[in-house]
Design an enzyme around this catalytic site. Structure first.
Site, mmCIF file in Angstrom:
data_model
loop_
_atom_site.group_PDB
_atom_site.id
_atom_site.type_symbol
_atom_site.label_atom_id
_atom_site.label_comp_id
_atom_site.label_asym_id
_atom_site.label_seq_id
_atom_site.Cartn_x
_atom_site.Cartn_y
_atom_site.Cartn_z
ATOM 1 N N ILE A 6 0.819 -1.192 -0.135
ATOM 2 C CA ILE A 6 -0.011 0.018 0.109
ATOM 3 C C ILE A 6 0.686 1.271 0.025
ATOM 4 C CG2 ILE A 6 -2.002 1.293 1.307
ATOM 5 C CD1 ILE A 6 -2.434 -1.490 2.504
ATOM 6 N N LYS A 9 1.228 -7.887 9.399
ATOM 7 C CA LYS A 9 -0.435 -7.740 8.899
ATOM 8 C C LYS A 9 -1.006 -9.605 8.723
ATOM 9 C CE LYS A 9 0.672 -7.668 3.960
ATOM 10 N NZ LYS A 9 0.222 -7.026 2.583
ATOM 11 N N TYR A 12 -3.608 -9.540 15.739
ATOM 12 C CA TYR A 12 -3.240 -8.687 14.955
ATOM 13 C C TYR A 12 -4.244 -7.383 15.060
ATOM 14 C CZ TYR A 12 -3.528 -6.419 10.326
ATOM 15 O OH TYR A 12 -3.791 -5.613 9.301
ATOM 16 N N PHE A 23 -10.342 -2.152 4.316
ATOM 17 C CA PHE A 23 -11.070 -3.229 3.880
ATOM 18 C C PHE A 23 -10.163 -4.180 3.285
ATOM 19 C CE2 PHE A 23 -14.767 -3.280 6.033
ATOM 20 C CZ PHE A 23 -14.956 -2.130 6.539
ATOM 21 N N ARG A 79 -16.074 -10.213 1.021
ATOM 22 C CA ARG A 79 -15.167 -8.977 1.500
ATOM 23 C C ARG A 79 -15.621 -8.038 0.832
ATOM 24 N NH1 ARG A 79 -14.630 -12.477 4.799
ATOM 25 N NH2 ARG A 79 -12.894 -13.101 5.782
ATOM 26 N N PRO A 94 -9.400 -21.224 9.757
ATOM 27 C CA PRO A 94 -9.456 -20.720 11.131
ATOM 28 C C PRO A 94 -9.331 -19.426 11.360
ATOM 29 C CG PRO A 94 -8.011 -22.615 11.252
ATOM 30 C CD PRO A 94 -8.278 -22.211 9.702
ATOM 31 N N GLY A 95 -10.168 -18.620 12.055
ATOM 32 C CA GLY A 95 -10.127 -17.230 12.144
ATOM 33 C C GLY A 95 -10.699 -16.380 11.059
HETATM 34 P P1 NAD Z 1 3.320 -4.404 3.500
HETATM 35 O O1 NAD Z 1 4.039 -5.969 4.396
HETATM 36 O O2 NAD Z 1 3.308 -4.658 1.961
HETATM 37 O O3 NAD Z 1 4.179 -3.151 4.109
HETATM 38 C C1 NAD Z 1 4.322 -2.973 5.187
HETATM 39 C C2 NAD Z 1 5.774 -2.425 5.080
HETATM 40 O O4 NAD Z 1 6.358 -2.048 6.599
HETATM 41 C C3 NAD Z 1 6.594 -3.541 4.473
HETATM 42 O O5 NAD Z 1 7.416 -2.510 3.558
HETATM 43 C C4 NAD Z 1 7.714 -3.881 5.541
HETATM 44 O O6 NAD Z 1 8.955 -4.037 5.213
HETATM 45 C C5 NAD Z 1 7.598 -2.646 6.469
HETATM 46 N N1 NAD Z 1 7.973 -3.140 7.995
HETATM 47 C C6 NAD Z 1 7.373 -4.049 8.699
HETATM 48 N N2 NAD Z 1 8.029 -3.970 10.068
HETATM 49 C C7 NAD Z 1 8.654 -2.744 10.146
HETATM 50 C C8 NAD Z 1 9.555 -2.410 11.111
HETATM 51 N N3 NAD Z 1 9.709 -2.854 12.328
HETATM 52 N N4 NAD Z 1 10.292 -1.228 10.820
HETATM 53 C C9 NAD Z 1 10.331 -0.440 9.654
HETATM 54 N N5 NAD Z 1 9.364 -1.013 8.631
HETATM 55 C C10 NAD Z 1 8.654 -2.336 8.737
HETATM 56 O O7 NAD Z 1 1.837 -4.469 4.048
HETATM 57 P P2 NAD Z 1 0.794 -3.589 3.298
HETATM 58 O O8 NAD Z 1 -0.290 -4.502 2.715
HETATM 59 O O9 NAD Z 1 1.098 -2.443 2.661
HETATM 60 O O10 NAD Z 1 0.113 -2.862 4.756
HETATM 61 C C11 NAD Z 1 0.440 -1.612 5.112
HETATM 62 C C12 NAD Z 1 -0.147 -1.374 6.292
HETATM 63 O O11 NAD Z 1 -1.754 -1.636 6.207
HETATM 64 C C13 NAD Z 1 0.196 -2.284 7.440
HETATM 65 O O12 NAD Z 1 0.203 -1.721 8.889
HETATM 66 C C14 NAD Z 1 -1.082 -3.500 7.541
HETATM 67 O O13 NAD Z 1 -1.212 -3.738 8.845
HETATM 68 C C15 NAD Z 1 -2.267 -2.476 7.243
HETATM 69 N N6 NAD Z 1 -3.443 -3.119 6.354
HETATM 70 C C16 NAD Z 1 -3.274 -3.912 5.386
HETATM 71 C C17 NAD Z 1 -4.221 -4.379 4.820
HETATM 72 C C18 NAD Z 1 -4.149 -5.645 3.618
HETATM 73 O O14 NAD Z 1 -4.924 -6.138 3.283
HETATM 74 N N7 NAD Z 1 -3.056 -5.325 2.910
HETATM 75 C C19 NAD Z 1 -5.379 -4.399 5.332
HETATM 76 C C20 NAD Z 1 -5.764 -3.542 6.506
HETATM 77 C C21 NAD Z 1 -4.687 -3.034 7.057
HETATM 78 N N1 UFG Z 2 -9.861 -17.148 0.651
HETATM 79 C C1 UFG Z 2 -9.731 -18.583 0.066
HETATM 80 N N2 UFG Z 2 -8.661 -18.859 -0.587
HETATM 81 C C2 UFG Z 2 -7.585 -18.619 -0.291
HETATM 82 C C3 UFG Z 2 -7.238 -17.135 0.199
HETATM 83 C C4 UFG Z 2 -8.442 -16.515 0.840
HETATM 84 O O1 UFG Z 2 -10.861 -18.861 -0.220
HETATM 85 O O2 UFG Z 2 -6.563 -19.126 -0.757
HETATM 86 C C5 UFG Z 2 -11.127 -16.314 1.005
HETATM 87 C C6 UFG Z 2 -10.851 -16.180 2.630
HETATM 88 O O3 UFG Z 2 -11.521 -17.311 3.317
HETATM 89 C C7 UFG Z 2 -11.743 -15.060 2.805
HETATM 90 C C8 UFG Z 2 -11.645 -14.309 1.420
HETATM 91 O O4 UFG Z 2 -10.978 -15.251 0.477
HETATM 92 O O5 UFG Z 2 -13.212 -15.467 2.660
HETATM 93 C C9 UFG Z 2 -10.467 -13.008 1.638
HETATM 94 O O6 UFG Z 2 -9.356 -13.614 2.141
HETATM 95 P P1 UFG Z 2 -8.051 -12.862 2.310
HETATM 96 O O7 UFG Z 2 -6.978 -13.643 3.002
HETATM 97 O O8 UFG Z 2 -7.541 -12.217 1.022
HETATM 98 O O9 UFG Z 2 -8.563 -11.647 3.125
HETATM 99 P P2 UFG Z 2 -8.837 -11.628 4.620
HETATM 100 O O10 UFG Z 2 -10.239 -10.704 4.721
HETATM 101 O O11 UFG Z 2 -8.761 -12.619 5.349
HETATM 102 O O12 UFG Z 2 -7.674 -10.484 5.266
HETATM 103 C C10 UFG Z 2 -7.190 -9.190 4.720
HETATM 104 C C11 UFG Z 2 -5.802 -9.057 5.194
HETATM 105 C C12 UFG Z 2 -5.769 -8.714 6.671
HETATM 106 C C13 UFG Z 2 -6.641 -7.183 6.669
HETATM 107 C C14 UFG Z 2 -8.133 -7.689 6.320
HETATM 108 C C15 UFG Z 2 -8.852 -6.365 6.211
HETATM 109 O O13 UFG Z 2 -4.914 -10.494 5.047
HETATM 110 O O14 UFG Z 2 -4.363 -8.161 6.855
HETATM 111 O O15 UFG Z 2 -8.048 -8.272 4.809
HETATM 112 O O16 UFG Z 2 -10.328 -6.756 5.880
HETATM 113 F F1 UFG Z 2 -6.870 -6.869 8.017
#
Ligand code: NAD
Ligand code: UFG
Length: 344
Positions: free
Chosen positions: A14, A88, A152, A180, A233, A297-298
């Protein structure tokens, strides 16, 4: 003079997309990233895509106060911070909760302390839709109760609360954005999501099946209380999410002290796993083989945002369709079959 921002985790999925948008809007950026889950190549490509050299990258850990101070010193005063850095993976957080409390909560505390020391009190924080736990009423509004069911999400709720206290007591301006499910990639295919090993998430798994790296998708459960039995989702294009960050920081920088915003960032339209698979097949003309297996799970049956508050506050609304999410994610996958690791 251009605003200068610190972007923690700015090389991640992101963060890298958000950096492109901010650079195109004339911000100067300092990225602090440990590269634990990303590659410096992402930042090189961000420079290339934006045509801007105003991106300075420091390798370091947000838990290290001296490193964070160095990031604040490296260019001159920082006007605001966007805090992406964190861990994450839900399953990993269950297996290793101390790591999650350390990186996500303690890392945020070290960052906030450095900001307070410099009177830099404007922050956008990456929160998550999983703070709502297993809700029963939809769509989810920001005042829906938080009920995190794994470490988390618990760490994200705790950071939101820490930041709320700073707004009340120390005149901070903070936005906690509850994302989301961000998916897709920059339409150029130069930057995108680059999971290490077997992807946890649905979208990168589908693109790897499409590319022939994996034989088939495993759908986790078809007995959920949803119309087709698979999980629902609220998927949004990562470029829409990047735009949401630029709208948020520009809004916050104009607000009075003691502002705390909590905003859902989604489209408001939930899609089932099967709908995503069909959408991907339509967008690409490919077939995604799948089998239905046990629930993971979860996992919760459904998460779906009410995005109205973000529109009212920021004038932001998601614009991109499922077709664009699939097309752009697929472009990235095809151009980078092994992510940044194949990059020259
Ligand atoms: P990402 O892992 O691609 O990016 C996170 C970045 O933080 C990475 O570049 C990683 O190297 C860096 N990082 C991790 N630990 C660190 C530390 N201790 N010090 C400095 N850098 C560190 O993940 P993303 O998908 O880009 O997510 C960004 C943020 O958004 C995260 O906080 C995540 O929890 C949150 N978020 C992500 C999602 C999703 O689905 N991708 C959904 C909801 C919230
Ligand atoms: N799913 C499958 N097969 C897979 C992966 C996922 O069926 O191989 C399903 C899951 O059961 C779920 C949906 O696809 O129903 C989405 O799953 P994701 O793993 O893509 O996403 P989640 O909603 O579980 O979680 C993601 C991020 C979290 C974040 C959250 C926010 O992993 O870090 O979205 O809604 F917090």
């Amino acid at each position: 003079m251009a605003n200068r921002l610190l972007i923690t985790g700015g090389a991640g999925f992101i963060g890298s997309h958000t950096c492109v948008v901010l650079l195109e809007q004339g911000y100067e950026l300092v990225v602090l990233d440990s590269f634990d889950n990303s590659s410096p190549v992402a930042s090189e490509r961000v420079r290339e895509l934006s045509g801007s050299q105003a991106l300075h990258v420091l390798k370091g850990d947000i838990r290290n106060a001296e490193t964070v101070n160095q990031a604040f010193r490296c260019r001159g005063p920082i006007d605001g911070v966007i805090h992406f850095a964190g861990l994450k993976a839900v399953g990993e957080s269950v297996a290793n909760p101390l790591l999650y409390w350390d990186v996500n909560l303690n890392g945020s505390r070290v960052l906030a302390a450095a900001m307070e020391q410099r009177s830099c009190r404007t922050l956008v924080f990456s929160s998550t839709a999983t703070v709502y736990g297993e809700p029963e009423q939809f769509p989810l509004r920001e005042d829906s109760p938080t009920a995190p069911i794994h470490p988390y999400a618990q760490t994200k709720v705790a950071v939101e609360q820490m930041l709320q206290a700073l707004c009340r007591q120390k005149n901070w301006r903070v936005a906690s954005l509850r994302y989301f499910n961000p998916v897709g990639a920059h339409p150029s295919g130069r930057i995108g999501e680059d999971p290490l090993g077997i992807p946890n998430n649905l979208f990168p798994f589908i693109t790897q099946v499409a590319a022939g790296r994996r034989s088939h998708l495993r759908i986790f459960g078809s007995d959920y209380p949803t119309p087709d039995g698979t999980g629902i989702r609220d998927y949004l294009h990562v470029m829409d999410l990047a735009e949401a960050h630029s709208a948020t920081i520009s809004h916050l920088l104009k607000q009075d002290p003691c502002t705390h915003l909590t905003l859902n960032i989604g489209t408001g339209r939930g899609l089932s796993v099967l709908e995503v698979v069909r959408g991907f097949e339509q967008a690409t003309g490919l077939t995604i083989p799948f089998e239905v297996v046990e629930r993971r799970p979860g996992d919760v049956p459904r998460l779906e945002a009410c995005p109205d508050q973000a529109e009212m506050t920021l004038g932001w609304r998601a614009k991109h369709s499922l077709l664009e999410m699939c097309r752009d994610g697929w472009t990235w996958q095809q151009a980078n079959p092994t992510g940044y690791r194949s990059a020259a």
